[in-house]
Write an enzyme that holds these catalytic residues in place. Structure first.
Site, mmCIF file in Angstrom:
data_model
loop_
_atom_site.group_PDB
_atom_site.id
_atom_site.type_symbol
_atom_site.label_atom_id
_atom_site.label_comp_id
_atom_site.label_asym_id
_atom_site.label_seq_id
_atom_site.Cartn_x
_atom_site.Cartn_y
_atom_site.Cartn_z
ATOM 1 C CG ASP A 195 -1.705 1.214 1.424
ATOM 2 O OD1 ASP A 195 -2.315 1.655 0.451
ATOM 3 O OD2 ASP A 195 -1.708 1.765 2.545
ATOM 4 C CG ASP A 197 -1.891 7.513 0.367
ATOM 5 O OD1 ASP A 197 -2.552 8.554 0.326
ATOM 6 O OD2 ASP A 197 -1.257 7.073 -0.617
ATOM 7 C CD GLU A 204 -4.110 7.814 4.358
ATOM 8 O OE1 GLU A 204 -4.668 7.759 3.236
ATOM 9 O OE2 GLU A 204 -3.675 6.796 4.950
ATOM 10 N NE ARG A 240 -12.233 9.633 0.431
ATOM 11 C CZ ARG A 240 -11.400 8.703 0.872
ATOM 12 N NH1 ARG A 240 -10.505 8.994 1.804
ATOM 13 N NH2 ARG A 240 -11.453 7.472 0.388
ATOM 14 C CB SER A 283 -1.652 2.989 -3.926
ATOM 15 O OG SER A 283 -2.150 4.124 -3.260
ATOM 16 N N GLY A 284 -4.812 2.667 -3.257
ATOM 17 C CA GLY A 284 -6.063 3.371 -3.478
ATOM 18 C C GLY A 284 -5.831 4.855 -3.657
ATOM 19 C CE LYS A 328 -4.860 -0.733 -1.927
ATOM 20 N NZ LYS A 328 -4.365 -0.242 -0.629
ATOM 21 C CG ASP A 351 -2.312 2.109 6.589
ATOM 22 O OD1 ASP A 351 -2.905 3.006 7.203
ATOM 23 O OD2 ASP A 351 -2.285 2.049 5.346
ATOM 24 C CG ASN A 354 -8.843 0.042 0.103
ATOM 25 O OD1 ASN A 354 -9.825 -0.561 -0.320
ATOM 26 N ND2 ASN A 354 -8.014 0.690 -0.685
#
Length: 404
Positions: A195, A197, A204, A240, A283-284, A328, A351, A354
């Site tokens: 991941d 962030d 983030e 967002r 990564s998201g 992912k 972490d 997600n």
């Protein structure tokens, strides 16, 4: 009728001891079935399993202690019951328990030993992976932390209860206690997926973008709704993104250059590249920043979400497919298949919630400085060391890597 014996020789380690003992076995006409030798703190333990058809006094055939370079030799007859016990041991599951932290105290070791005993697990070996000085030295003397690796065998009566007790120990002593199966691939992981962030970087990115655009509170409120389960990742991501409409493209470069790396990230990547691992960011977050990390740290590939930019402005639109939890896990499996790897050879590090599907899909899933929910759900977690603490979980001694 064939008879078997174990010869155990112990004493100060010196050159020539193995040659002397094995020569004595050959001279006595004993058949060598197995052998093991271990040296620690200047002392050697040399053991040989031998067989003979004769009614002979095996002990009388061996040289005296002085003739075996100072070793004390004992001979033990192997009964059928002992042989059966060995067979049962060989069939028992094997485990790797790691204790990692800024320092490791005798009290901590005692608690882990008590825990393993209460679970019916036998300690076969304890090995230090971190470099000197002492395990309980001040943290500044151990820049990469302290680590003890325990080799265990046996079947836990209640794996979930064991996991909970390990987490309780971790919190009580501010260390990490992890347990993984010592299966075929544990020493042959080849793909590591991260991941981004709050894993590779101490930020983030979407929050930083929102802060620069003056909509941080609005974006934070959407994130809070997602954390409460009112929105799934895709819904919260779309909402967002809409808040970022109109953000100037020039802000992206400014944020990328100021992103703080997670401690240990550079050292970890340097060694993974040297050791031949394939590495990926899943990564998201956004490809713009993942690409920046790829260039800086040398990742082989990146998979993240695209920021749609038109006329120098972020549009707030979302490019498909969105990299969410399921995506992912899917990407990890796809990369492994493409590279000809078994899923058991993969490692995933993340972490957040997600990341849970990716952590569960990987052969070794590591929750890194994770939220409490993720720590409880993931098989392993590291919260007391930097990212390079992963090298201990991959079974690499610090001195072998850094030549210290």
């Amino acid at each position: 009728m064939a008879r078997r014996f174990v010869i155990r020789a112990t004493g100060p380690a010196r050159p020539g001891q193995t040659a002397t003992l094995s020569t004595a076995l050959a001279t006595a006409g004993l058949r060598l079935l197995d052998m093991d030798q271990h040296v620690a703190f200047g002392q050697v333990r040399l053991e040989a399993l031998v067989e003979t058809d004769d009614e002979v006094d095996v002990a009388a055939l061996l040289p005296s202690a002085g003739d075996i370079c100072g070793l004390d030799c004992r001979v033990e007859a192997v009964t059928p019951e002992i042989t059966l016990g060995w067979a049962e041991e060989a069939a028992s599951p094997r485990w790797i328990l790691s204790v990692l932290g800024p320092r490791i105290s005798a009290e901590m070791v005692a608690e882990v030993a008590t825990l393993t005993a209460s679970e019916g697990l036998t300690i076969e070996r304890i090995k230090r992976l971190s470099a000197p000085p002492r395990l309980d030295a001040a943290p500044e003397a151990l820049p990469h932390g302290a680590c003890l690796q325990w080799r265990l065998r046996g079947e836990s009566a209640d794996p979930q209860a064991l996991r909970e007790r390990m987490l309780a120990l971790s919190e009580r002593f501010a260390v990490d206690v992890t347990l993984q199966s010592a299966e075929l691939w544990s020493r042959h992981r080849r793909l590591v997926c991260f991941d981004m962030d709050s894993t590779l970087i101490q930020a983030e990115v979407i929050d930083e973008l929102a802060r620069r655009h003056g909509v941080f509170d609005e974006v934070a409120a959407i994130t809070a709704r997602a954390m409460r389960g009112e929105l799934d990742f895709q819904q919260s991501f779309r909402e967002r993104m809409r808040k970022l409409e109109g953000l100037d493209e020039s802000v992206l470069a400014e944020i990328a250059e100021s992103l703080p790396l997670m401690p240990g990230a550079e050292r970890l990547m340097r060694h993974l590249k040297r050791l031949g691992y394939r590495t990926a960011i899943l990564s998201g977050g956004f490809t713009y920043f993942a690409r920046y990390l790829q260039q800086r740290l040398g990742f082989d590939e990146i998979h993240a979400n695209e920021l749609v930019i038109r006329d120098g402005k972020v549009t707030g639109e979302v490019a498909e497919p969105i990299v969410d939890s399921a995506r992912k896990a899917q990407l990890l499996a796809q990369i492994a298949k493409r590279e000809g790897l078994d899923l058991a050879q993969t490692v995933a590090v993340g972490d957040g919630a997600n990341d849970l599907q990716m952590l569960a899909r990987a052969g070794l899933g590591v929750a890194f400085h994770a939220k409490p929910l993720v720590r409880r759900e993931a098989a392993l977690s590291v919260s007391t060391l930097g990212l390079d603490g992963l090298l201990y979980l991959l079974e690499y001694p610090e001195q072998a890597l850094d030549g210290e």
